[in-house]
Design a protein around this motif. Structure first.
Motif, PDB file in Angstrom:
ATOM      1  N   CYS A   2      17.323  53.237 -27.308  1.00 62.90           N
ATOM      2  CA  CYS A   2      17.208  54.068 -26.114  1.00 62.90           C
ATOM      3  C   CYS A   2      18.209  55.204 -26.251  1.00 62.90           C
ATOM      4  CB  CYS A   2      17.498  53.255 -24.860  1.00 62.90           C
ATOM      5  SG  CYS A   2      17.569  54.242 -23.359  1.00 62.90           S
ATOM      6  N   GLY A   3      17.719  56.449 -26.283  1.00 59.46           N
ATOM      7  CA  GLY A   3      18.606  57.579 -26.486  1.00 59.46           C
ATOM      8  C   GLY A   3      18.647  58.578 -25.354  1.00 59.46           C
ATOM      9  N   ARG A   4      17.741  58.467 -24.400  1.00 68.06           N
ATOM     10  CA  ARG A   4      17.730  59.336 -23.211  1.00 68.06           C
ATOM     11  C   ARG A   4      17.128  58.556 -22.057  1.00 68.06           C
ATOM     12  NH1 ARG A   4      17.208  64.553 -25.341  1.00 68.06           N
ATOM     13  NH2 ARG A   4      18.687  64.619 -27.071  1.00 68.06           N
ATOM     14  N   PHE A   5      17.604  58.836 -20.858  1.00 72.23           N
ATOM     15  CA  PHE A   5      16.927  58.272 -19.691  1.00 72.23           C
ATOM     16  C   PHE A   5      17.123  59.164 -18.480  1.00 72.23           C
ATOM     17  CE2 PHE A   5      21.005  55.820 -19.689  1.00 72.23           C
ATOM     18  CZ  PHE A   5      21.460  56.080 -18.409  1.00 72.23           C
ATOM     19  N   ASN A   6      16.358  58.855 -17.444  1.00 72.64           N
ATOM     20  CA  ASN A   6      16.383  59.624 -16.196  1.00 72.64           C
ATOM     21  C   ASN A   6      16.710  58.706 -15.027  1.00 72.64           C
ATOM     22  OD1 ASN A   6      15.237  62.258 -17.235  1.00 72.64           O
ATOM     23  ND2 ASN A   6      13.566  60.871 -17.770  1.00 72.64           N
ATOM     24  N   TRP A  58      28.551  56.629 -21.463  1.00 73.03           N
ATOM     25  CA  TRP A  58      27.501  55.929 -22.209  1.00 73.03           C
ATOM     26  C   TRP A  58      27.738  56.069 -23.714  1.00 73.03           C
ATOM     27  CZ3 TRP A  58      21.721  57.697 -22.724  1.00 73.03           C
ATOM     28  CH2 TRP A  58      21.016  56.697 -23.400  1.00 73.03           C
ATOM     29  N   TRP A  59      28.675  55.307 -24.198  1.00 70.59           N
ATOM     30  CA  TRP A  59      29.012  55.191 -25.621  1.00 70.59           C
ATOM     31  C   TRP A  59      30.243  54.302 -25.658  1.00 70.59           C
ATOM     32  CZ3 TRP A  59      26.832  58.671 -29.607  1.00 70.59           C
ATOM     33  CH2 TRP A  59      27.251  58.343 -30.890  1.00 70.59           C
ATOM     34  N   PHE A  75      26.075  53.562 -28.450  1.00 71.70           N
ATOM     35  CA  PHE A  75      25.402  53.672 -27.156  1.00 71.70           C
ATOM     36  C   PHE A  75      24.318  52.617 -27.001  1.00 71.70           C
ATOM     37  CE2 PHE A  75      23.373  56.632 -30.079  1.00 71.70           C
ATOM     38  CZ  PHE A  75      22.008  56.459 -29.866  1.00 71.70           C
ATOM     39  N   ASN A  76      23.874  52.017 -28.114  1.00 71.09           N
ATOM     40  CA  ASN A  76      22.970  50.877 -28.106  1.00 71.09           C
ATOM     41  C   ASN A  76      23.641  49.718 -28.823  1.00 71.09           C
ATOM     42  OD1 ASN A  76      19.735  52.582 -28.566  1.00 71.09           O
ATOM     43  ND2 ASN A  76      20.988  52.285 -26.755  1.00 71.09           N
ATOM     44  N   ALA A  77      23.409  48.510 -28.333  1.00 75.09           N
ATOM     45  CA  ALA A  77      23.962  47.300 -28.939  1.00 75.09           C
ATOM     46  C   ALA A  77      22.809  46.357 -29.261  1.00 75.09           C
ATOM     47  CB  ALA A  77      24.948  46.623 -27.982  1.00 75.09           C
ATOM     48  N   ARG A  78      22.596  46.058 -30.532  1.00 70.44           N
ATOM     49  CA  ARG A  78      21.497  45.189 -30.932  1.00 70.44           C
ATOM     50  C   ARG A  78      21.763  43.754 -30.480  1.00 70.44           C
ATOM     51  NH1 ARG A  78      18.123  47.401 -35.068  1.00 70.44           N
ATOM     52  NH2 ARG A  78      17.585  45.275 -35.710  1.00 70.44           N
ATOM     53  N   ALA A  79      20.812  43.188 -29.744  1.00 69.20           N
ATOM     54  CA  ALA A  79      20.986  41.840 -29.204  1.00 69.20           C
ATOM     55  C   ALA A  79      21.261  40.824 -30.292  1.00 69.20           C
ATOM     56  CB  ALA A  79      19.737  41.438 -28.410  1.00 69.20           C
ATOM     57  N   SER A 103      13.300  56.105 -15.692  1.00 73.64           N
ATOM     58  CA  SER A 103      12.454  56.150 -16.884  1.00 73.64           C
ATOM     59  C   SER A 103      13.345  56.401 -18.087  1.00 73.64           C
ATOM     60  CB  SER A 103      11.394  57.253 -16.773  1.00 73.64           C
ATOM     61  OG  SER A 103      11.985  58.545 -16.805  1.00 73.64           O
ATOM     62  N   TYR A 104      12.801  56.147 -19.271  1.00 73.25           N
ATOM     63  CA  TYR A 104      13.548  56.480 -20.480  1.00 73.25           C
ATOM     64  C   TYR A 104      12.616  57.092 -21.514  1.00 73.25           C
ATOM     65  CZ  TYR A 104      12.048  52.222 -23.065  1.00 73.25           C
ATOM     66  OH  TYR A 104      11.338  51.249 -23.728  1.00 73.25           O
ATOM     67  N   ILE A 105      13.221  57.737 -22.493  1.00 75.48           N
ATOM     68  CA  ILE A 105      12.461  58.450 -23.529  1.00 75.48           C
ATOM     69  C   ILE A 105      12.593  57.716 -24.854  1.00 75.48           C
ATOM     70  CG2 ILE A 105      12.142  60.638 -24.748  1.00 75.48           C
ATOM     71  CD1 ILE A 105      11.561  60.814 -21.743  1.00 75.48           C
ATOM     72  N   GLU A 106      11.458  57.528 -25.504  1.00 75.77           N
ATOM     73  CA  GLU A 106      11.436  57.008 -26.858  1.00 75.77           C
ATOM     74  C   GLU A 106      10.634  57.967 -27.720  1.00 75.77           C
ATOM     75  OE1 GLU A 106      13.046  55.631 -29.259  1.00 75.77           O
ATOM     76  OE2 GLU A 106      13.278  53.896 -27.928  1.00 75.77           O
TER      77      GLU A 106
END
Length: 222
Positions: A2-6, A58-59, A75-79, A103-106
């Motif tokens: 996930c790199g962007r969201f609203n 967010w990081w 900014f993302n952590a792999r489960a 929402s988020y952008i992929e």
């Protein structure tokens, strides 16, 4: 990933906030568009049994690190790697949070390049599972936990944020939850239906703070 969201202020995000905090009078959120890593985002965490709303970078910056750095993608952590990560193991056990998003952008790989896809719930908001830490007693930061994509999400991207329903929210924030209980939240299944639609590539520029503009048909992800 996930790199962007609203975050879109209004009834949907307000309802989620009330559900997350267990309080009909929960704080309301202001609109934030095309939010990118290193920006400040709202998070809900549990502190001594009380749910609190804070702003976090967010990081994730680990408490033991030398300070904010973008050398490593945090900014993302792999489960799958939370238990083996020096940066994430402590927060996974003791410092979990919820990131409320609209929402988020992929980005989906296509023959003509990467196409941004907006992913959202119809008339509802989304709760991301997150981790937080505090550096130097002053910088609160966070990371979104991701897992393998569901079958319906996989054609868009092979990863997705860990998204939580009410039961998952309560389990994630509960300081008494066991690792085994928490790991049940990482299965590659959607906990609620999502919608996906291609949006204008202007969203690729993090400086563009506008609502995504649809450029294709909406499809449902189940």
């Amino acid at each position: 990933m996930c790199g962007r969201f609203n975050i879109i202020g209004g009834p949907a995000i307000n309802k989620l906030m009330a559900d997350v905090m267990g309080d009909a009078a929960a704080p309301t959120l202001a609109t934030q568009l095309n939010v990118a890593p290193t920006e400040s985002v709202p998070v809900v965490l549990q502190n001594q049994g009380n749910k609190e709303l804070h702003l976090a970078r967010w990081w994730l910056t680990p408490s033991w690190s030398s300070g904010p750095d973008t050398k490593f993608s945090m900014f993302n952590a792999r489960a799958e790697g939370l238990e083996s990560s020096r940066a994430y193991k402590g927060p996974f056990h003791h410092q979990r949070c919820i990131l409320p998003v609209s929402s988020y952008i992929e980005w989906q790989k296509t023959a003509s390049g990467k196409q941004p896809i907006e992913i959202y719930r119809e008339d509802e908001a989304i709760a991301f599972a997150g981790l937080w830490d505090v550096w130097n007693d002053e910088l609160l930061s966070c990371s979104v936990v991701t897992t393998a994509a569901s079958e319906s999400m996989a054609p868009i991207h092979n990863r997705m944020p860990v998204m939580l329903d009410q039961q998952g929210i309560d389990l994630w924030l509960d300081g008494q939850s066991s690792v085994e209980q928490l790991q049940t939240l990482f299965t590659p299944n959607l906990v609620y239906p999502l919608m996906a639609r291609p949006v204008d590539k202007a969203i690729n520029n993090a400086r563009v703070k506008e609502l995504p503009r649809a450029v294709g048909e909406v499809r449902e992800l189940l």
